[in-house]
Design a protein around this motif. Structure first.
Motif, PDB file in Angstrom:
ATOM      1  N   CYS A 258       0.873  -1.183   0.000  1.00 52.53           N
ATOM      2  CA  CYS A 258       0.000   0.000   0.000  1.00 52.53           C
ATOM      3  C   CYS A 258       0.905   1.227   0.000  1.00 52.53           C
ATOM      4  CB  CYS A 258      -0.861   0.027   1.256  1.00 52.53           C
ATOM      5  SG  CYS A 258      -2.243  -1.106   1.156  1.00 52.53           S
TER       6      CYS A 258
ATOM      7  N   THR B 151       0.768   3.736   2.076  1.00 55.61           N
ATOM      8  CA  THR B 151       1.114   3.898   3.501  1.00 55.61           C
ATOM      9  C   THR B 151       0.202   2.977   4.275  1.00 55.61           C
ATOM     10  OG1 THR B 151      -0.529   5.646   3.678  1.00 55.61           O
ATOM     11  CG2 THR B 151       1.757   6.367   3.396  1.00 55.61           C
ATOM     12  N   LYS B 152       0.457   2.818   5.556  1.00 58.43           N
ATOM     13  CA  LYS B 152      -0.385   1.918   6.367  1.00 58.43           C
ATOM     14  C   LYS B 152      -1.444   2.725   7.115  1.00 58.43           C
ATOM     15  CE  LYS B 152      -0.667  -2.267   8.587  1.00 58.43           C
ATOM     16  NZ  LYS B 152      -0.606  -3.596   8.013  1.00 58.43           N
ATOM     17  N   CYS B 153      -2.725   2.341   6.968  1.00 62.72           N
ATOM     18  CA  CYS B 153      -3.800   3.037   7.693  1.00 62.72           C
ATOM     19  C   CYS B 153      -3.792   2.607   9.169  1.00 62.72           C
ATOM     20  CB  CYS B 153      -5.154   2.700   7.090  1.00 62.72           C
ATOM     21  SG  CYS B 153      -5.255   3.068   5.327  1.00 62.72           S
TER      22      CYS B 153
ATOM     23  N   TYR C 225      -6.063   1.745  11.299  1.00 62.41           N
ATOM     24  CA  TYR C 225      -6.926   0.663  11.791  1.00 62.41           C
ATOM     25  C   TYR C 225      -6.583  -0.679  11.152  1.00 62.41           C
ATOM     26  CZ  TYR C 225      -9.026   1.929   7.365  1.00 62.41           C
ATOM     27  OH  TYR C 225      -9.198   2.225   6.045  1.00 62.41           O
ATOM     28  N   CYS C 226      -5.577  -0.699  10.271  1.00 64.88           N
ATOM     29  CA  CYS C 226      -5.362  -1.855   9.398  1.00 64.88           C
ATOM     30  C   CYS C 226      -4.508  -2.944  10.046  1.00 64.88           C
ATOM     31  CB  CYS C 226      -4.657  -1.400   8.115  1.00 64.88           C
ATOM     32  SG  CYS C 226      -4.412  -2.758   6.958  1.00 64.88           S
TER      33      CYS C 226
ATOM     34  N   PHE D 121      -4.294  -5.832   7.863  1.00 66.36           N
ATOM     35  CA  PHE D 121      -4.073  -6.666   6.683  1.00 66.36           C
ATOM     36  C   PHE D 121      -2.575  -6.723   6.372  1.00 66.36           C
ATOM     37  CE2 PHE D 121      -8.368  -4.925   5.770  1.00 66.36           C
ATOM     38  CZ  PHE D 121      -9.044  -6.122   5.782  1.00 66.36           C
TER      39      PHE D 121
ATOM     40  N   ALA E  18      -0.163  -5.427   4.657  1.00 67.43           N
ATOM     41  CA  ALA E  18      -0.042  -4.233   3.813  1.00 67.43           C
ATOM     42  C   ALA E  18       1.234  -3.495   4.234  1.00 67.43           C
ATOM     43  CB  ALA E  18      -1.266  -3.335   4.010  1.00 67.43           C
TER      44      ALA E  18
ATOM     45  N   GLY F  68      -3.617  -5.559   1.218  1.00 69.07           N
ATOM     46  CA  GLY F  68      -2.933  -4.596   0.416  1.00 69.07           C
ATOM     47  C   GLY F  68      -3.820  -3.897  -0.621  1.00 69.07           C
ATOM     48  N   THR F  69      -3.147  -3.174  -1.459  1.00 65.52           N
ATOM     49  CA  THR F  69      -3.815  -2.518  -2.585  1.00 65.52           C
ATOM     50  C   THR F  69      -3.104  -2.968  -3.866  1.00 65.52           C
ATOM     51  OG1 THR F  69      -4.269  -0.582  -1.209  1.00 65.52           O
ATOM     52  CG2 THR F  69      -4.481  -0.287  -3.580  1.00 65.52           C
TER      53      THR F  69
ATOM     54  N   ARG G 299      -7.120   2.306  -2.565  1.00 60.91           N
ATOM     55  CA  ARG G 299      -6.572   3.633  -2.264  1.00 60.91           C
ATOM     56  C   ARG G 299      -6.595   4.489  -3.524  1.00 60.91           C
ATOM     57  NH1 ARG G 299      -3.168   3.901   2.568  1.00 60.91           N
ATOM     58  NH2 ARG G 299      -2.137   5.670   1.626  1.00 60.91           N
TER      59      ARG G 299
ATOM     60  N   ARG H 196      -4.754   7.848   5.913  1.00 58.73           N
ATOM     61  CA  ARG H 196      -5.071   7.413   4.550  1.00 58.73           C
ATOM     62  C   ARG H 196      -4.178   8.087   3.502  1.00 58.73           C
ATOM     63  NH1 ARG H 196      -8.000   2.990   3.121  1.00 58.73           N
ATOM     64  NH2 ARG H 196      -8.941   3.974   1.336  1.00 58.73           N
TER      65      ARG H 196
HETATM   66  S1  SF4 Z   1      -4.922  -2.671   3.041  1.00 59.44           S
HETATM   67 FE1  SF4 Z   1      -6.466  -1.028   2.995  1.00 59.44          FE
HETATM   68  S2  SF4 Z   1      -6.718  -0.472   5.153  1.00 59.44           S
HETATM   69 FE2  SF4 Z   1      -4.775  -1.608   5.006  1.00 59.44          FE
HETATM   70  S3  SF4 Z   1      -3.179  -0.043   4.718  1.00 59.44           S
HETATM   71 FE3  SF4 Z   1      -3.834  -0.715   2.680  1.00 59.44          FE
HETATM   72  S4  SF4 Z   1      -5.443   0.753   2.092  1.00 59.44           S
HETATM   73 FE4  SF4 Z   1      -5.164   0.949   4.307  1.00 59.44          FE
END
Ligand code: SF4
Length: 505
Positions: free
Chosen positions: A183, A185-187, A189-190, A192, A194, A237-238, A273, A310
């Motif tokens: 991703c 950056t890392k959100c 609340y995440c 996953f 990522a 991830g994205t 994202r 975000r």
């Molecule tokens: S997987 Fe989704 S929630 Fe997690 S960091 Fe990436 S965009 Fe943010």
């Protein structure tokens, strides 16, 4: 309340008691020590042809006590200890819920149901031969589900069967999930898999090398076993964090290796994202006939996006949505999260107003959950959230608003530590539902996970037995082990499908 002293039941029940009490008092811990408790709960369990459970909850600081009881038919004489406990546990949970609801005045809409997939429970009751009404009665009687949640489950279940009439017969096909663990950056609340992609070019290439190998090997196995593919889903991830050229190479590999790639019922790519999207990538998704993408705002409040990390703006979400539309992508999902820090009903209504102007084909409404290990959970003081009542009013608002806008609910799941003990619901305009989301929630078909953090769910045809096979979450661990992992996973698949196990190591 922080500490709840429990007596009168086996410690084997404590975990469930903690979960139920935690619905009312988040973070409460069960203790057997009277000295350190804030409240106590005492159970009396009688087993004859009925299980009778009486419970007394005492809160010394309120100088008050509450009593409750529950009973259910029992056949203790023929049961081993484990099965007996399984029968007694829900009665204990039920009595506890009753007394806690009375003491707090809070009604739990999902009753004692703490599992992730309530719709699966309803499907299973139907498969046992029950009518919808009988299934509703069981869920109400055994789990204390509120009528509005039963209505929601029934509507979703009916929609799923309309959208996927062969849902119960899908076990001779498979779906594929491709996990891209990067991703921008890392959100906050995440949890996953990522990882911030910047500065990782080396490991991205090595990861993709492994993923190509996994696609090849899986394609060979599918061909050999003659199994068709129902849906393919790129998540993470994205997935759109990687370059257009890298993404295209993956599609090319899939086309070359996965039998029937062009005929799968649905191909989804999460472009969650907005900051990962540009004309070139959207053009690529269109050219490869991707059926469905996600562009996820989560909130349309600028301060919230900053607070949760975000790193994109509201304007960027709206612009990227418009660009995707212009490029001809005509099934776009958007996610919103209820209960993000600092947000209440008014902010949520504002997000819905923006959503109305965009009118995506589907809308997934999550309720924030404090997942173990997320930055938000580790630093709760930085992230003040609305109380249970306000969360419930936002969930109700979402249901009403989506109905007015022509969306129907079609899948649902719940998570631990979800605010207000609510749920996540996928809504879609009729005919625009994600088949993959239904398949993963209802667990009627094997999903082979490829890539980082992808968990294969191997479902044995006929028996429905599920075996989970997780790929490593961390890119380096994936790179180090994919060569051995691929063969082992295909051997596990052979075993589940009753083929002689050939692949080794
Ligand atoms: S997987 Fe989704 S929630 Fe997690 S960091 Fe990436 S965009 Fe943010």
């Amino acid at each position: 309340m922080k500490r709840l002293q429990v007596s009168g039941v086996s410690p084997a029940f404590h975990r469930d008691i903690e979960l139920i009490a935690g619905l009312f008092y988040p973070g409460v811990k069960v203790t057997e020590d009277r000295e350190e408790m804030d409240a106590s709960v005492h159970f009396t369990v009688e087993e004859t042809e009925w299980v009778n459970v009486s419970v007394t909850l005492a809160v010394p600081s309120r100088e008050q006590a509450w009593h409750g009881s529950h009973r259910r038919e029992h056949v203790s004489a023929v049961l081993d200890e484990r099965t007996r406990r399984k029968r007694v546990k829900p009665v204990v949970n039920h009595a506890l819920l009753q007394v806690l609801e009375e003491a707090t005045g809070v009604r739990q809409p999902w009753g004692i149901l703490t599992g992730v997939r309530p719709t699966k429970l309803m499907h299973n009751l139907l498969l046992e031969g029950k009518s919808v009404l009988e299934a509703r009665n069981v869920l109400e009687r055994d789990y204390r589900l509120a009528p509005h949640k039963l209505d929601l489950l029934e509507e979703i279940m009916n929609r799923q069967i309309t959208v996927l009439p062969d849902l119960y017969q899908l076990d001779r096909e498979v779906s594929l999930y491709v996990g891209i663990p990067f991703c921008p950056t890392k959100c906050a609340y995440c949890t996953f898999p990522a990882y911030a992609i910047r500065g990782r070019n080396g490991s991205v290439e090595e990861f993709l090398e492994g993923l190509h190998k996994e696609i090849e090997a899986t394609g060979k196995w599918l061909k050999k076993r003659g199994l068709p593919v129902t849906t393919i889903y790129f998540g993470g991830g994205t997935p759109t964090s990687i370059t257009a050229a890298q993404l295209e190479a993956l599609f090319e590999r899939m086309k070359a290796c996965i039998p029937g790639f062009d005929q799968v019922r649905e191909l989804t790519v999460e472009a969650g994202r907005p900051d990962t999207l540009e004309q070139e990538k959207l053009d690529l998704l269109k050219r490869w006939k991707v059926d469905r993408i996600s562009i996820n705002p989560q909130s349309f409040k600028e301060e919230t996006l900053k607070l949760i990390g975000r790193h994109h703006t509201v304007k960027e979400t709206v612009e990227k949505f418009a660009l995707a539309r212009k490029m001809g992508l005509n099934n776009i999902n958007m996610d919103l999260i209820i209960g993000l820090p600092g947000e209440g009903l008014e902010t949520f209504r504002q997000s819905l107003r923006v959503m109305e102007s965009l009118h995506p084909e589907s809308l997934t409404v999550h309720t924030l959950s404090f997942k173990r290990g997320s930055h938000m959970t580790r630093n709760p003081e930085k992230y003040p959230v609305a109380d249970g009542e306000e969360i419930a009013s936002m969930v109700a608002e979402a249901r009403e608003w989506t109905g007015e806008q022509g969306y129907v609910p079609y899948y649902l799941y719940r998570q631990k530590n979800i605010l207000g003990n609510q749920e996540n619901v996928g809504y879609a305009l009729p005919g625009e539902e994600s088949l993959y989301n239904i398949i993963i929630m209802e667990e009627r078909q094997t999903i082979i996970g490829l890539g980082c953090g992808a968990v294969s769910k191997i479902i044995s045809p006929g028996s429905g037995r599920i075996r989970r096979w997780p790929n490593p979450k961390e890119p380096q661990a994936y790179i180090d082990t994919y060569r051995e992992q691929i063969g082992q996973k295909l051997a596990a698949l052979d075993q589940a499908y009753g083929y002689p196990v050939e692949s080794k190591g």
